[in-house]
Design an enzyme around this catalytic site. Structure first.
Site, short mmCIF file in Angstrom:
data_model
loop_
_atom_site.label_atom_id
_atom_site.label_comp_id
_atom_site.label_asym_id
_atom_site.label_seq_id
_atom_site.Cartn_x
_atom_site.Cartn_y
_atom_site.Cartn_z
N GLU A 1 1.90 24.51 39.33
CA GLU A 1 3.13 24.67 38.57
C GLU A 1 4.31 24.07 39.32
O GLU A 1 4.53 24.40 40.49
CB GLU A 1 3.35 26.19 38.37
CG GLU A 1 4.47 26.54 37.45
CD GLU A 1 4.19 26.14 36.01
OE1 GLU A 1 3.05 26.24 35.54
OE2 GLU A 1 5.16 25.70 35.37
N ASP A 2 5.05 23.21 38.64
CA ASP A 2 6.30 22.66 39.19
C ASP A 2 6.14 21.95 40.53
O ASP A 2 6.97 22.10 41.43
CB ASP A 2 7.39 23.74 39.22
CG ASP A 2 7.97 23.96 37.82
OD1 ASP A 2 7.39 23.43 36.84
OD2 ASP A 2 8.99 24.66 37.67
N ASN B 1 14.40 21.04 30.21
CA ASN B 1 14.90 22.36 30.59
C ASN B 1 15.70 22.26 31.89
O ASN B 1 15.45 21.35 32.67
CB ASN B 1 13.72 23.31 30.85
CG ASN B 1 13.00 23.67 29.59
OD1 ASN B 1 13.60 23.90 28.56
ND2 ASN B 1 11.68 23.71 29.68
N TYR C 1 12.08 33.93 31.95
CA TYR C 1 11.66 32.55 32.13
C TYR C 1 12.83 31.63 31.79
O TYR C 1 13.98 32.02 31.96
CB TYR C 1 10.37 32.27 31.33
CG TYR C 1 9.63 31.17 32.04
CD1 TYR C 1 9.10 31.38 33.32
CD2 TYR C 1 9.58 29.89 31.52
CE1 TYR C 1 8.53 30.36 34.04
CE2 TYR C 1 9.02 28.86 32.25
CZ TYR C 1 8.49 29.10 33.50
OH TYR C 1 7.96 28.08 34.22
N ARG D 1 9.67 20.55 42.28
CA ARG D 1 10.33 20.13 41.02
C ARG D 1 10.39 21.34 40.10
O ARG D 1 9.57 21.51 39.23
CB ARG D 1 9.55 18.98 40.38
CG ARG D 1 10.31 18.24 39.31
CD ARG D 1 9.66 18.33 37.94
NE ARG D 1 9.54 19.69 37.51
CZ ARG D 1 8.78 20.13 36.51
NH1 ARG D 1 8.02 19.30 35.86
NH2 ARG D 1 8.74 21.40 36.15
N ASP E 1 0.01 23.18 34.28
CA ASP E 1 0.69 23.52 33.03
C ASP E 1 1.76 22.49 32.65
O ASP E 1 1.98 22.23 31.47
CB ASP E 1 1.30 24.92 33.11
CG ASP E 1 1.83 25.35 31.76
OD1 ASP E 1 1.03 25.33 30.80
OD2 ASP E 1 3.02 25.65 31.64
N ASP E 2 2.41 21.93 33.65
CA ASP E 2 3.48 20.97 33.36
C ASP E 2 2.93 19.74 32.66
O ASP E 2 3.61 19.10 31.87
CB ASP E 2 4.19 20.55 34.64
CG ASP E 2 4.69 21.75 35.40
OD1 ASP E 2 5.43 22.53 34.81
OD2 ASP E 2 4.30 21.92 36.57
N LYS F 1 5.89 32.93 35.34
CA LYS F 1 4.75 32.46 34.54
C LYS F 1 3.69 33.54 34.43
O LYS F 1 3.09 33.75 33.37
CB LYS F 1 4.13 31.21 35.19
CG LYS F 1 4.90 29.95 34.86
CD LYS F 1 4.19 29.12 33.80
CE LYS F 1 5.18 28.31 33.02
NZ LYS F 1 4.82 26.95 32.71
P1 NAD Z 1 8.98 14.64 36.04
O1 NAD Z 1 9.87 14.67 37.22
O2 NAD Z 1 7.52 14.52 36.22
O3 NAD Z 1 9.45 13.44 35.08
C1 NAD Z 1 10.77 13.10 34.81
C2 NAD Z 1 10.74 11.66 34.30
O4 NAD Z 1 12.03 11.36 33.81
C3 NAD Z 1 10.39 10.63 35.33
O5 NAD Z 1 9.48 9.72 34.79
C4 NAD Z 1 11.71 9.90 35.58
O6 NAD Z 1 11.54 8.52 35.88
C5 NAD Z 1 12.37 10.05 34.24
N1 NAD Z 1 13.81 9.89 34.28
C6 NAD Z 1 14.68 10.42 35.17
N2 NAD Z 1 15.92 10.01 34.88
C7 NAD Z 1 15.83 9.24 33.79
C8 NAD Z 1 16.78 8.52 33.01
N3 NAD Z 1 18.07 8.56 33.30
N4 NAD Z 1 16.32 7.83 31.95
C9 NAD Z 1 15.03 7.80 31.65
N5 NAD Z 1 14.09 8.46 32.36
C10 NAD Z 1 14.49 9.16 33.41
O7 NAD Z 1 9.32 15.95 35.21
P2 NAD Z 1 8.46 16.58 34.00
O8 NAD Z 1 7.53 17.59 34.51
O9 NAD Z 1 7.95 15.50 33.16
O10 NAD Z 1 9.61 17.40 33.25
C11 NAD Z 1 10.68 16.73 32.63
C12 NAD Z 1 11.51 17.72 31.85
O11 NAD Z 1 10.74 18.27 30.79
C13 NAD Z 1 12.04 18.89 32.65
O12 NAD Z 1 13.35 19.18 32.27
C14 NAD Z 1 11.15 20.02 32.25
O13 NAD Z 1 11.79 21.28 32.34
C15 NAD Z 1 10.88 19.66 30.81
N6 NAD Z 1 9.64 20.29 30.31
C16 NAD Z 1 9.71 20.95 29.12
C17 NAD Z 1 8.58 21.57 28.64
C18 NAD Z 1 8.64 22.29 27.33
O14 NAD Z 1 9.61 22.22 26.66
N7 NAD Z 1 7.61 22.98 26.90
C19 NAD Z 1 7.41 21.53 29.36
C20 NAD Z 1 7.37 20.82 30.56
C21 NAD Z 1 8.50 20.20 31.03
#
Ligand code: NAD
Length: 546
Positions: free
Chosen positions: A240-241, A403, A99, A151, A263-264, A169
Site C-alpha cells: 500500500e502506498d 486524492n 480514510y 507515496r 491495492d493502488d 485500510k
Molecule cells: P503515482 O505516483 O504512481 O502516479 C502519478 C502519475 O502522475 C505519474 O505517472 C506522474 O508522471 C504523473 N504526473 C505527475 N504530475 C503530472 C502532471 N503535471 N501532468 C501529468 N501527469 C503527471 O500515483 P498513483 O498511485 O497512480 O496515484 C495517483 C493519484 O490517484 C493519487 O492522488 C491517488 O490518491 C489517486 N488514487 C485514487 C484512487 C481512487 O480514487 N480509488 C485509487 C488509487 C489512487
C-alpha cells in the site's frame, strides 16, 4: 459470524483494557460480578446502541476532522466492537474520517497527534531480526497491510507517518467486509524519508535519515516477506502506498510467489473498471467502443489500463487492439512510442503518435470518450478540458480520481457545469449530492473500499494461495452488477457505500469462485460459498460473557 471474547476472558482492569473484548459501560450486572468489574465502572448499564449514540453526539460536536480522527482512534484503542459498530452503521459519515480525505491530513500530522502505537513499525535498522520482531505481535495475523510511506495518497513521502494508511485500510477491511480485526496487522517499514520537513520536525516518529535505496532496500523487503510468512503462514500481504518505482517491481517479484496484491494498482483498477461498466450501461456501449485518455501514468493509471485490457481480452478482443484504446499523459506529455526511457509499465500504452506536450492538446488530438485523472495534480480538468469533452461526446466519462480532495482534477460541480450536466462522473474523494439544473445528482466515489475488503475476505475464506487479476476483474463485474437503474439515473456509477457489507460478501464469493476454478484455494470447496464467506465475517455486536 465471529464475535470476540468467549475463550479465556481476562478479568477486571485487564478486561477493560483489552480493546478486543472491552464493552465499557455495557457490561451487564451478571458480567460485572463474574468478571471482577464491580466498582470499576459507573453503575448505569448502557446498551451498545446508547454508547454509539453518545459517541456520535460527541464526534459531531468536534469541529475539526483531525479532532474527529483522534476521537475515533481512541475509541478504536479502547473498544473495537463499539468502534466497528460506529463505522459499520455510519459508513458514509465515518469513512471520510478514518480514510481519505482525513487520513491524509492525519499522516501529515501523525507525530503531532500521536497517542498510542497501533500495528508494527519495522525499520532498516532491524535487518536480520525481523522474524523475531514479528513474534512480538500477540495475535495470529491473517492479513497484513504494509507501506514504506513513500507515496501516501497524493501527498508524497510521509516516511513512518504513513502508518495512518495501513491502519485505516485494515479498519475498512473490518468495516466494509467484516474481516476479523484480530487477524489484521498494519505494518510500516521505516526506510527513512526524503521529506526534509519531517526530518526537521522534532515530533516526527521515524528514523532521522534519508531513504535507503538499492540492494539494502530490496533485502529488507525480502526479509520482511520471508519473516511474515514464517511467523504467520498463509498470511495475505497487501502492499500500500509504495512509490511507483518500487510498487510495480515488488508486485511483479512476489505476485506469483505468495498471496499478495497491490491495492493502488489492482484494487484501484477494479473499482475504476466497475465505474466504467456502469457508464457503459448508461451509454449503451461496449468497452471496445471507448477510448480512454489517462492524466497520469503511474500505479493507478497503468493498473486501470491493464484491467480494461484484460476485460477486453476476456471478451475475445486481441490484446494489441485492446491496448490501442488506452492512452497515457504523464508529466512530460503524451506517452508515445518515440519517447525514450519509458518505465516498463507504460510501454504497452506507448503508441505511434506525434509528441504532444499537454493534456488539452492530447485531448484534441485523440478525441477520447473517457478521461481518467490520476496524476495527483489538483484542478487539471479545467473548464476548457470539460467543454472539449462535452463537445466530443454526448455522455463524456469523467473520472477525477486523485486524492485527497485538494488534488482532485475537478469537483463534481465543475464536472457537471463544464459538460452541461452530461458527464458520467466518479471521483476519488467524496463529493456531496448537488442540484444541477433542477436535477438531483448523487456523484459517488470510486472508492477502493468497495473492492479490496471483499477480495481479502474471499481470499481468507477459501485460503487463496494467490490473488490474481482475474479475481479483480470478477470483483469489478460483481460491484457493477450491484448498481441499480435508479443509481444510474441520479448519476451514481456505484452503489451506496452503506451497502458495502453486502457488496463485499458478493465480491468475496466471486473471488473464491475464481480461486477454486483455478486451483488456487487451499481449503476444500464448500457446497454453499456464501455460507463459507459468512462464517468468516466478524460481528461487532457485543457477545455475552455471562
Ligand atoms: P503515482 O505516483 O504512481 O502516479 C502519478 C502519475 O502522475 C505519474 O505517472 C506522474 O508522471 C504523473 N504526473 C505527475 N504530475 C503530472 C502532471 N503535471 N501532468 C501529468 N501527469 C503527471 O500515483 P498513483 O498511485 O497512480 O496515484 C495517483 C493519484 O490517484 C493519487 O492522488 C491517488 O490518491 C489517486 N488514487 C485514487 C484512487 C481512487 O480514487 N480509488 C485509487 C488509487 C489512487
Amino acid at each position: 459470524m465471529k464475535k470476540h471474547g468467549h475463550d479465556s476472558v481476562p478479568h477486571g482492569v485487564r478486561l477493560l483494557h483489552d480493546p478486543l473484548r472491552n464493552k465499557g459501560t455495557a457490561f451487564t450486572e451478571v458480567e460485572r460480578d463474574a468478571l471482577g468489574l464491580r466498582g470499576l465502572l459507573p453503575p448505569h448499564i448502557h446498551t451498545q446502541d446508547e454508547q454509539m449514540a453518545r459517541f456520535l453526539a460527541h464526534l459531531r460536536n468536534l469541529a475539526d476532522p483531525l479532532e474527529q480522527f483522534v476521537a475515533l482512534c481512541s475509541l478504536h484503542d479502547r473498544n473495537e466492537a463499539l468502534f466497528f459498530r460506529v463505522v459499520c452503521d455510519n459508513v458514509d459519515e465515518i469513512m471520510p474520517l478514518i480514510y481519505t480525505p482525513t487520513v491524509g491530513l492525519a499522516c501529515q500530522r501523525f507525530g503531532h497527534i500521536f497517542q498510542r502505537p497501533r500495528g508494527m513499525f519495522i525499520s532498516i535498522n532491524d535487518r536480520g531480526r525481523i522474524a523475531e520482531i514479528l513474534r512480538n505481535w500477540p495475535l495470529k495475523a491473517g492479513i497484513i497491510v504494509v507501506t514504506d510511506g513513500e507515496r501516501i495518497l497524493g501527498l508524497g513521502d510521509q516516511g513512518a507517518n504513513g502508518m495512518g494508511i495501513p491502519v485505516g485500510k485494515l479498519s475498512l477491511y473490518t468495516a466494509c467486509a467484516g474481516v476479523d480485526p484480530a487477524i489484521c496487522l498494519p505494518v510500516t517499514l521505516d526506510m527513512g524519508t526524503n521529506n526534509e520537513t519531517l526530518l526537521a520536525d522534532p515530533y516526527y516518529v521515524g528514523l532521522r535519515r534519508h531513504r535507503v535505496t538499492g540492494p539494502a532496500y530490496d533485502e529488507l523487503i525480502d526479509e520482511f516477506i520471508t519473516a511474515a510468512r514464517e511467523v504467520f503462514p498463509d498470511v495475505i500481504i497487501q502492499f500500500e502506498d509504495f512509490a511507483n518505482h518500487n510498487a510495480f517491481r515488488l508486485l511483479e517479484r512476489y505476485r506469483n510467489q505468495i498471496c499478495t496484491f497491490n491495492d493502488d494498482i489492482q484494487g484501484t483498477a477494479s473499482v475504476a473498471l466497475a465505474g466504467v461498466f456502469s457508464a457503459l450501461r448508461v451509454k449503451g456501449t461496449q468497452l471496445a467502443d471507448e477510448k480512454f485518455l489517462f492524466l497520469g501514468a503511474g500505479e493507478a493509471a497503468t493498473g486501470i489500463a491493464d484491467l480494461i485490457v484484460a476485460a477486453m481480452v476476456a471478451q475475445g478482443i486481441d490484446v494489441n487492439v485492446a491496448r490501442q484504446s488506452c492512452w497515457l499523459v504523464d508529466s512530460k506529455g503524451l506517452v508515445v512510442k518515440s519517447r525514450e526511457g519509458l518505465a516498463a509499465q507504460k510501454l504497452p500504452y506507448a503508441h505511434e503518435h506525434a509528441q504532444v506536450g499537454d493534456f488539452l492538446s492530447a485531448l484534441n488530438a485523440l478525441k477520447p470518450t473517457a478521461i481518467i485523472g490520476v496524476a495527483a495534480v489538483g484542478g487539471t480538468f479545467t473548464p476548457e478540458v470539460l467543454h472539449t469533452m462535452a463537445d466530443l461526446n454526448e455522455r463524456p466519462i469523467v473520472f477525477a480520481l486523485s486524492n485527497p480532495t485538494s488534488k482532485a482534477e475537478c469537483t463534481a460541480q465543475e464536472a457537471y457545469q463544464g459538460t452541461d450536466g452530461r458527464a458520467l462522473f466518479a471521483s476519488g474523494s467524496p463529493f456531496l449530492p448537488l442540484d444541477f439544473k433542477g436535477k438531483r445528482m448523487v456523484p459517488r466515489q470510486g472508492n477502493n473500499s468497495y473492492i479490496f475488503p471483499g477480495v481479502g475476505l474471499g481470499a481468507i475464506a477459501c485460503g487463496a494461495t494467490r490473488i490474481t487479476d482475474e479475481m479483480f476483474l470478477a470483483a469489478a463485474q460483481t460491484l457493477a452488477a450491484q448498481v441499480t437503474p435508479a443509481d444510474l439515473d441520479q448519476g451514481s456509477l456505484f452503489p451506496p457505500l452503506a451497502n458495502t457489507r453486502d457488496v463485499s460478501a458478493r465480491i468475496a464469493v466471486a473471488v473464491a469462485e475464481v480461486a477454486y476454478e483455478r486451483g488456487l484455494a487451499a481449503r476444500s470447496r464448500p457446497e454453499d460459498m456464501m455460507a463459507l464467506v459468512q462464517s468468516h465475517v466478524y460481528d461487532p455486536h457485543y457477545p455475552s460473557y455471562a
